[in-house]
Design a protein around this motif. Sequence first.
Motif, PDB file in Angstrom:
ATOM      1  N   LEU A   1      81.767  -5.080   7.811  1.00  0.00           N
ATOM      2  CA  LEU A   1      81.272  -4.193   8.859  1.00  0.00           C
ATOM      3  C   LEU A   1      81.333  -2.737   8.417  1.00  0.00           C
ATOM      4  O   LEU A   1      80.480  -1.932   8.773  1.00  0.00           O
ATOM      5  CB  LEU A   1      82.126  -4.341  10.139  1.00  0.00           C
ATOM      6  N   MET A   2      82.343  -2.419   7.647  1.00  0.00           N
ATOM      7  CA  MET A   2      82.565  -1.012   7.284  1.00  0.00           C
ATOM      8  C   MET A   2      81.609  -0.531   6.193  1.00  0.00           C
ATOM      9  O   MET A   2      81.144   0.610   6.234  1.00  0.00           O
ATOM     10  CB  MET A   2      84.019  -0.826   6.825  1.00  0.00           C
ATOM     11  N   ALA A   3      81.319  -1.376   5.213  1.00  0.00           N
ATOM     12  CA  ALA A   3      80.510  -0.931   4.061  1.00  0.00           C
ATOM     13  C   ALA A   3      79.137  -0.385   4.490  1.00  0.00           C
ATOM     14  O   ALA A   3      78.760   0.713   4.056  1.00  0.00           O
ATOM     15  CB  ALA A   3      80.365  -2.054   3.045  1.00  0.00           C
ATOM     16  N   PRO A   4      78.369  -1.099   5.361  1.00  0.00           N
ATOM     17  CA  PRO A   4      77.066  -0.546   5.739  1.00  0.00           C
ATOM     18  C   PRO A   4      77.173   0.782   6.494  1.00  0.00           C
ATOM     19  O   PRO A   4      76.330   1.661   6.326  1.00  0.00           O
ATOM     20  CB  PRO A   4      76.460  -1.620   6.659  1.00  0.00           C
ATOM     21  N   ARG A   5      78.233   0.913   7.289  1.00  0.00           N
ATOM     22  CA  ARG A   5      78.400   2.171   8.039  1.00  0.00           C
ATOM     23  C   ARG A   5      78.659   3.321   7.069  1.00  0.00           C
ATOM     24  O   ARG A   5      78.129   4.420   7.221  1.00  0.00           O
ATOM     25  CB  ARG A   5      79.582   2.060   9.016  1.00  0.00           C
ATOM     26  N   ILE A   6      79.477   3.067   6.062  1.00  0.00           N
ATOM     27  CA  ILE A   6      79.765   4.101   5.058  1.00  0.00           C
ATOM     28  C   ILE A   6      78.478   4.469   4.308  1.00  0.00           C
ATOM     29  O   ILE A   6      78.167   5.635   4.101  1.00  0.00           O
ATOM     30  CB  ILE A   6      80.863   3.617   4.081  1.00  0.00           C
ATOM     31  N   CYS A   7      77.723   3.434   3.921  1.00  0.00           N
ATOM     32  CA  CYS A   7      76.477   3.682   3.164  1.00  0.00           C
ATOM     33  C   CYS A   7      75.473   4.468   4.006  1.00  0.00           C
ATOM     34  O   CYS A   7      74.803   5.373   3.501  1.00  0.00           O
ATOM     35  CB  CYS A   7      75.863   2.357   2.697  1.00  0.00           C
ATOM     36  N   ASN A   8      75.378   4.141   5.306  1.00  0.00           N
ATOM     37  CA  ASN A   8      74.448   4.876   6.179  1.00  0.00           C
ATOM     38  C   ASN A   8      74.849   6.340   6.297  1.00  0.00           C
ATOM     39  O   ASN A   8      74.003   7.232   6.228  1.00  0.00           O
ATOM     40  CB  ASN A   8      74.430   4.271   7.598  1.00  0.00           C
ATOM     41  N   LEU A   9      76.138   6.565   6.471  1.00  0.00           N
ATOM     42  CA  LEU A   9      76.611   7.950   6.612  1.00  0.00           C
ATOM     43  C   LEU A   9      76.346   8.742   5.325  1.00  0.00           C
ATOM     44  O   LEU A   9      75.879   9.884   5.366  1.00  0.00           O
ATOM     45  CB  LEU A   9      78.109   7.968   6.942  1.00  0.00           C
ATOM     46  N   ALA A  10      76.612   8.103   4.180  1.00  0.00           N
ATOM     47  CA  ALA A  10      76.415   8.774   2.888  1.00  0.00           C
ATOM     48  C   ALA A  10      74.929   9.099   2.678  1.00  0.00           C
ATOM     49  O   ALA A  10      74.579  10.205   2.246  1.00  0.00           O
ATOM     50  CB  ALA A  10      76.933   7.889   1.760  1.00  0.00           C
TER      51      ALA A  10
ATOM     52  N   SER B   1      87.493  -6.536  -5.310  1.00  0.00           N
ATOM     53  CA  SER B   1      87.861  -5.536  -6.308  1.00  0.00           C
ATOM     54  C   SER B   1      86.634  -4.681  -6.672  1.00  0.00           C
ATOM     55  O   SER B   1      86.727  -3.466  -6.845  1.00  0.00           O
ATOM     56  CB  SER B   1      88.470  -6.266  -7.500  1.00  0.00           C
ATOM     57  N   ASP B   2      85.467  -5.329  -6.740  1.00  0.00           N
ATOM     58  CA  ASP B   2      84.225  -4.615  -7.041  1.00  0.00           C
ATOM     59  C   ASP B   2      83.882  -3.636  -5.906  1.00  0.00           C
ATOM     60  O   ASP B   2      83.505  -2.480  -6.144  1.00  0.00           O
ATOM     61  CB  ASP B   2      83.097  -5.659  -7.185  1.00  0.00           C
ATOM     62  N   LEU B   3      84.032  -4.118  -4.663  1.00  0.00           N
ATOM     63  CA  LEU B   3      83.760  -3.265  -3.497  1.00  0.00           C
ATOM     64  C   LEU B   3      84.671  -2.038  -3.514  1.00  0.00           C
ATOM     65  O   LEU B   3      84.233  -0.913  -3.238  1.00  0.00           O
ATOM     66  CB  LEU B   3      84.040  -4.037  -2.201  1.00  0.00           C
ATOM     67  N   PHE B   4      85.934  -2.264  -3.854  1.00  0.00           N
ATOM     68  CA  PHE B   4      86.891  -1.157  -3.863  1.00  0.00           C
ATOM     69  C   PHE B   4      86.586  -0.169  -4.986  1.00  0.00           C
ATOM     70  O   PHE B   4      86.699   1.034  -4.809  1.00  0.00           O
ATOM     71  CB  PHE B   4      88.329  -1.701  -3.974  1.00  0.00           C
ATOM     72  N   THR B   5      86.179  -0.697  -6.145  1.00  0.00           N
ATOM     73  CA  THR B   5      85.851   0.207  -7.262  1.00  0.00           C
ATOM     74  C   THR B   5      84.688   1.122  -6.885  1.00  0.00           C
ATOM     75  O   THR B   5      84.716   2.333  -7.124  1.00  0.00           O
ATOM     76  CB  THR B   5      85.470  -0.622  -8.512  1.00  0.00           C
ATOM     77  N   LYS B   6      83.644   0.525  -6.258  1.00  0.00           N
ATOM     78  CA  LYS B   6      82.468   1.326  -5.864  1.00  0.00           C
ATOM     79  C   LYS B   6      82.843   2.338  -4.784  1.00  0.00           C
ATOM     80  O   LYS B   6      82.363   3.470  -4.785  1.00  0.00           O
ATOM     81  CB  LYS B   6      81.333   0.429  -5.343  1.00  0.00           C
ATOM     82  N   THR B   7      83.707   1.911  -3.873  1.00  0.00           N
ATOM     83  CA  THR B   7      84.104   2.822  -2.794  1.00  0.00           C
ATOM     84  C   THR B   7      84.965   3.962  -3.339  1.00  0.00           C
ATOM     85  O   THR B   7      84.857   5.102  -2.882  1.00  0.00           O
ATOM     86  CB  THR B   7      84.858   2.055  -1.679  1.00  0.00           C
ATOM     87  N   GLU B   8      85.782   3.658  -4.327  1.00  0.00           N
ATOM     88  CA  GLU B   8      86.592   4.722  -4.961  1.00  0.00           C
ATOM     89  C   GLU B   8      85.678   5.756  -5.628  1.00  0.00           C
ATOM     90  O   GLU B   8      85.914   6.954  -5.533  1.00  0.00           O
ATOM     91  CB  GLU B   8      87.537   4.118  -6.008  1.00  0.00           C
TER      92      GLU B   8
END
Length: 199
Positions: free
Chosen positions: A78-87, A161-168
């Motif tokens: 749920l969080m990843a798309p919201r972050i991507c939209n905001l960015a 781990s991949d999701l976290f690396t991209k988010t970092e």
Amino acid sequence: MTDPLFDYLAPENHVEKRAGISATLKAQLHEPLDANTQYHGEAAFWLQIHQGLLRTSATLPNWCEQFLAEKTTDRLYLMAPRICNLATQLVQHAHGHHHIEDDHFFPVFLRAFPQLANPIDLLEKDHEILSVVLDDIENATKELSHVSQNATSQITTAEKSDLFTKTEQLQKAASSLDRLFIRHIGDEEEICLPTLMRM
Ligand SMILES: [Fe+2]
Ligand SMILES: [Fe+2]
């Protein structure tokens, strides 16, 4: 015309290094406005845009941090798309705003007040640096979006781990942008608001 001695790369001018507008550039500006100045029209609108950009640039790294601290794997979906939209929204808004300044406001200011050549040059060069950081955010967002869209319904350890690396990566770029925005926008208002209020 820009002073040939004006050196943007000097630490007192570069957006990543300066602590404010140098005394040399300050001497070329209009008198600062009174702290009680009531802004109206174009100036008030411009300030509103800046507040919106600063709010979003402060929110994005916070959302990335919340994502990285999230313990419930399901919530990452749920969080990843919201972050991507905001960015994405932030990148588009910032580019649009910088184009309006570079192509409309700054040429108008320079025609009316040629003595502002160096301060305006400083702001235009800031935009070039900001543009690189915005590209970093855009690329990190694309990668995060790609990974989150392709993750299986039961997120595996490798996917997490991949999701976290991209988010970092995104958080790093977003934190840089926020820091540079605070400097750039603060100095831009000091340079341009007294000018805008005189137009
Ligand atoms: Fe700007
Ligand atoms: Fe601006």
